[in-house]
Write a protein that holds these residues in place. Sequence first.
Motif, PDB file in Angstrom:
ATOM      1  N   GLY A   3    -123.206  64.574-100.226  1.00 39.69           N
ATOM      2  CA  GLY A   3    -121.896  64.954 -99.728  1.00 39.69           C
ATOM      3  C   GLY A   3    -121.004  63.742 -99.583  1.00 39.69           C
ATOM      4  O   GLY A   3    -121.379  62.630 -99.963  1.00 39.69           O
ATOM      5  N   SER A   4    -119.824  63.964 -99.006  1.00 38.93           N
ATOM      6  CA  SER A   4    -118.854  62.887 -98.819  1.00 38.93           C
ATOM      7  C   SER A   4    -118.322  62.915 -97.398  1.00 38.93           C
ATOM      8  O   SER A   4    -118.078  63.988 -96.826  1.00 38.93           O
ATOM      9  CB  SER A   4    -117.684  63.031 -99.804  1.00 38.93           C
TER      10      SER A   4
ATOM     11  N   ALA B  34    -124.779  55.358 -89.218  1.00 40.89           N
ATOM     12  CA  ALA B  34    -124.050  54.226 -89.797  1.00 40.89           C
ATOM     13  C   ALA B  34    -122.546  54.494 -89.817  1.00 40.89           C
ATOM     14  O   ALA B  34    -121.739  53.609 -89.505  1.00 40.89           O
ATOM     15  CB  ALA B  34    -124.561  53.956 -91.210  1.00 40.89           C
ATOM     16  N   VAL B  35    -122.152  55.724 -90.175  1.00 37.01           N
ATOM     17  CA  VAL B  35    -120.726  56.063 -90.214  1.00 37.01           C
ATOM     18  C   VAL B  35    -120.127  56.012 -88.817  1.00 37.01           C
ATOM     19  O   VAL B  35    -119.029  55.476 -88.600  1.00 37.01           O
ATOM     20  CB  VAL B  35    -120.517  57.452 -90.856  1.00 37.01           C
ATOM     21  N   LEU B  36    -120.827  56.573 -87.856  1.00 37.59           N
ATOM     22  CA  LEU B  36    -120.312  56.582 -86.488  1.00 37.59           C
ATOM     23  C   LEU B  36    -120.210  55.165 -85.927  1.00 37.59           C
ATOM     24  O   LEU B  36    -119.305  54.875 -85.128  1.00 37.59           O
ATOM     25  CB  LEU B  36    -121.212  57.436 -85.591  1.00 37.59           C
TER      26      LEU B  36
ATOM     27  N   LEU C 149    -117.716  65.906 -92.874  1.00 43.03           N
ATOM     28  CA  LEU C 149    -118.673  65.770 -93.967  1.00 43.03           C
ATOM     29  C   LEU C 149    -118.540  66.998 -94.854  1.00 43.03           C
ATOM     30  O   LEU C 149    -118.656  68.135 -94.385  1.00 43.03           O
ATOM     31  CB  LEU C 149    -120.118  65.679 -93.459  1.00 43.03           C
ATOM     32  N   ARG C 150    -118.271  66.790 -96.138  1.00 42.07           N
ATOM     33  CA  ARG C 150    -118.146  67.894 -97.096  1.00 42.07           C
ATOM     34  C   ARG C 150    -119.343  67.844 -98.033  1.00 42.07           C
ATOM     35  O   ARG C 150    -119.619  66.818 -98.668  1.00 42.07           O
ATOM     36  CB  ARG C 150    -116.844  67.777 -97.880  1.00 42.07           C
ATOM     37  N   PHE C 151    -120.073  68.964 -98.128  1.00 38.17           N
ATOM     38  CA  PHE C 151    -121.263  69.031 -98.980  1.00 38.17           C
ATOM     39  C   PHE C 151    -120.886  69.052-100.455  1.00 38.17           C
ATOM     40  O   PHE C 151    -119.864  69.630-100.846  1.00 38.17           O
ATOM     41  CB  PHE C 151    -122.091  70.275 -98.657  1.00 38.17           C
ATOM     42  N   GLY C 152    -121.753  68.431-101.264  1.00 33.64           N
ATOM     43  CA  GLY C 152    -121.597  68.501-102.709  1.00 33.64           C
ATOM     44  C   GLY C 152    -122.211  69.783-103.245  1.00 33.64           C
ATOM     45  O   GLY C 152    -122.769  70.595-102.493  1.00 33.64           O
ATOM     46  N   GLN C 153    -122.149  69.980-104.542  1.00 26.80           N
ATOM     47  CA  GLN C 153    -122.634  71.226-105.142  1.00 26.80           C
ATOM     48  C   GLN C 153    -124.130  71.407-104.955  1.00 26.80           C
ATOM     49  O   GLN C 153    -124.606  72.537-104.785  1.00 26.80           O
ATOM     50  CB  GLN C 153    -122.292  71.254-106.639  1.00 26.80           C
TER      51      GLN C 153
ATOM     52  N   ALA D 275    -117.006  57.345 -97.461  1.00 26.07           N
ATOM     53  CA  ALA D 275    -118.374  56.987 -97.847  1.00 26.07           C
ATOM     54  C   ALA D 275    -119.066  58.208 -98.431  1.00 26.07           C
ATOM     55  O   ALA D 275    -118.534  59.329 -98.380  1.00 26.07           O
ATOM     56  CB  ALA D 275    -119.165  56.460 -96.655  1.00 26.07           C
ATOM     57  N   ARG D 276    -120.245  57.973 -98.978  1.00 24.84           N
ATOM     58  CA  ARG D 276    -121.054  59.058 -99.531  1.00 24.84           C
ATOM     59  C   ARG D 276    -122.279  59.268 -98.650  1.00 24.84           C
ATOM     60  O   ARG D 276    -122.807  58.337 -98.038  1.00 24.84           O
ATOM     61  CB  ARG D 276    -121.516  58.704-100.944  1.00 24.84           C
ATOM     62  N   PHE D 277    -122.705  60.530 -98.572  1.00 24.71           N
ATOM     63  CA  PHE D 277    -123.940  60.863 -97.860  1.00 24.71           C
ATOM     64  C   PHE D 277    -124.976  61.290 -98.907  1.00 24.71           C
ATOM     65  O   PHE D 277    -124.634  62.020 -99.846  1.00 24.71           O
ATOM     66  CB  PHE D 277    -123.685  62.025 -96.883  1.00 24.71           C
ATOM     67  N   PRO D 278    -126.236  60.869 -98.850  1.00 17.54           N
ATOM     68  CA  PRO D 278    -126.875  60.129 -97.744  1.00 17.54           C
ATOM     69  C   PRO D 278    -126.856  58.617 -97.895  1.00 17.54           C
ATOM     70  O   PRO D 278    -127.601  57.927 -97.209  1.00 17.54           O
ATOM     71  CB  PRO D 278    -128.313  60.645 -97.808  1.00 17.54           C
TER      72      PRO D 278
END
Length: 432
Positions: A45-46, A68-70, A36-40, A59-62
Motif C-alpha cells: 500500500g501507500s 516508522a511513519v509515525l 494508508l491506501r491498499f494496493g491491488q 512512503a510505501r507499505f510495508p
Amino acid sequence: MSKTRAVKFSDAEIRRQAADPAVHDLRDPRHPGLYLRFGQDRQRGSWYLVKGKAWKQIARFPDLGAAAVLAELPALRQRLLHDSSATAALGGLSTVGQLLDWYGDRMARDRSLSAKRKTGAKSAIACHLRPRLASLPIREVSAPVLDKLLMWPAQEVLSLSYVRQLFGLLVVAFRQAHKLGLIDSNPVAGLKFVDFTKAKIMPKAARLRGVHLVELVPALAERFEEQPAEAMLALMMLCHGTRVGETRMARWPDISLADGEWFLPAEHTKTRTEHRLPLTAQAKALLTRYRATQIATGYEGIYLFPSRRGRSLSEGQASAVFTRLGQGEWTSHDLRKVARTAWTDLGIDGHIGEMLLNHSLGKIASTYINTQAREQRLKALEKWHGWLDERGFQAIHNLTGAQFEDSHNPAQASSGAGCTAIPDIVNGEVSK
C-alpha cells in the motif's frame, strides 16, 4: 464503493484490515491527515498525508511500517509547515534498525569485501547493534542515547576493541546513508570513540616468543610425519608471516619454484592487494617435499590445503587445525606475531618487515618497495629461515648445506631433496 475505516495504526492491524476487501483506506483519529491506501494485491500500500483535497504520497507499505511513519510524521509536518513546496516523501530510513538492515544488505552484496568481512559485519549487526538500537528513531540518535543503549552496556560484556568495531560500523552506516540522501542529517557526525571512554585498548599479548620455537619447530617436524597438511599450514605461516586466511587458500599454480615466488591474489588478502613473497631455498625444498607427500596419497589438485570437497580449507576447518596444534596455548595469529618480532630482533629493516606482512605503507612507499626491495625481502627471509634451521627447521625441509649454497639456482640443486623435480610435481606460474 471505497470504504475508509478508522483504526489504531500498527503493522498487525494493517494486516488484519487487508483481509477485508471492502476496506480501501485506513486512517487513525490520533493522527489527522495520515492515511494508508491498499494496493491491488492488498499486501502492499501507500502512505498519504492529506490536506484538503491534496493527497501527498509519503512512503510505501510495508517498506515503511506504521511505527516508522509515525516516528517521522512530526518532523515531516514541521518541514511542510516551513516550506509547503518541500518534498513530502520519506527517505525510507527512519529507525536505526532500518538503517542497519539497509547497510547490512549493501555490505553483503559488495564484491570488494571479503567473505570474512561480510560475515563479521552481519554478526555484529544481528547480535549486538540491532538488539540494542533497532527501534531507536534516527532523529533521536545522540551521544547520550548511544552511550546509554549501546556503548556502556556493550563494554560490560564485550572487549573494548570489539566495542570500537561496533561503533565504527555504525558510524560508517550513518555516513553512507547520509551521502546517498537516505537520511536528512547524520546524527553521529563528529562523534569519536574516545567521547565514550578514555580507557586504552591494549594489544593482545603474544603467546609465542622466540624461545618457544626451540620446542615448537621440532613438534611441527613430528606433526609433518603424521599430518603433513596441518604442519605445513603452520610452517607456511611461520616462515612467511602470512595470515591464516590467505595461507589456507594457497594454490600450487600461484607458486613458482623456478622463479622463487609465492603469489597471493588480491582477492585472497585482507588488504585486497596482491602480495608477492620470495621463496628461499629452504621454502622451495619444503614445498617440494610437501607436494611429493600429496602425490603419494593420490592428490594432484591445485590447493596446498584441500578440503574433502575438493576446495581449499574453510575458515572453520583451518581454525580447527590450530585448535589441535595450539592446544589452547597459542593461535594462528601468534605465528605471525612471533615472526614479526623475530625479524626485528634479527635486525631486519622495519619497512621490509611491514612489506613481508603485506601491511599498507601508503601509496608512495608501497610503489617504491614493490619495485626496489625484492632482494632485500629475500635476504630477510633467508636470515629468518637460517635462524629457524638452528631450531629444527632443517630437519623438516631436508635441505643440505651444499644445496643451501646453491639456493639461487634451484634447477641445479642436489637430486632428490631439492627442486629438480619441480616440473613434475609443481605447476608454477611459468610452468606450462
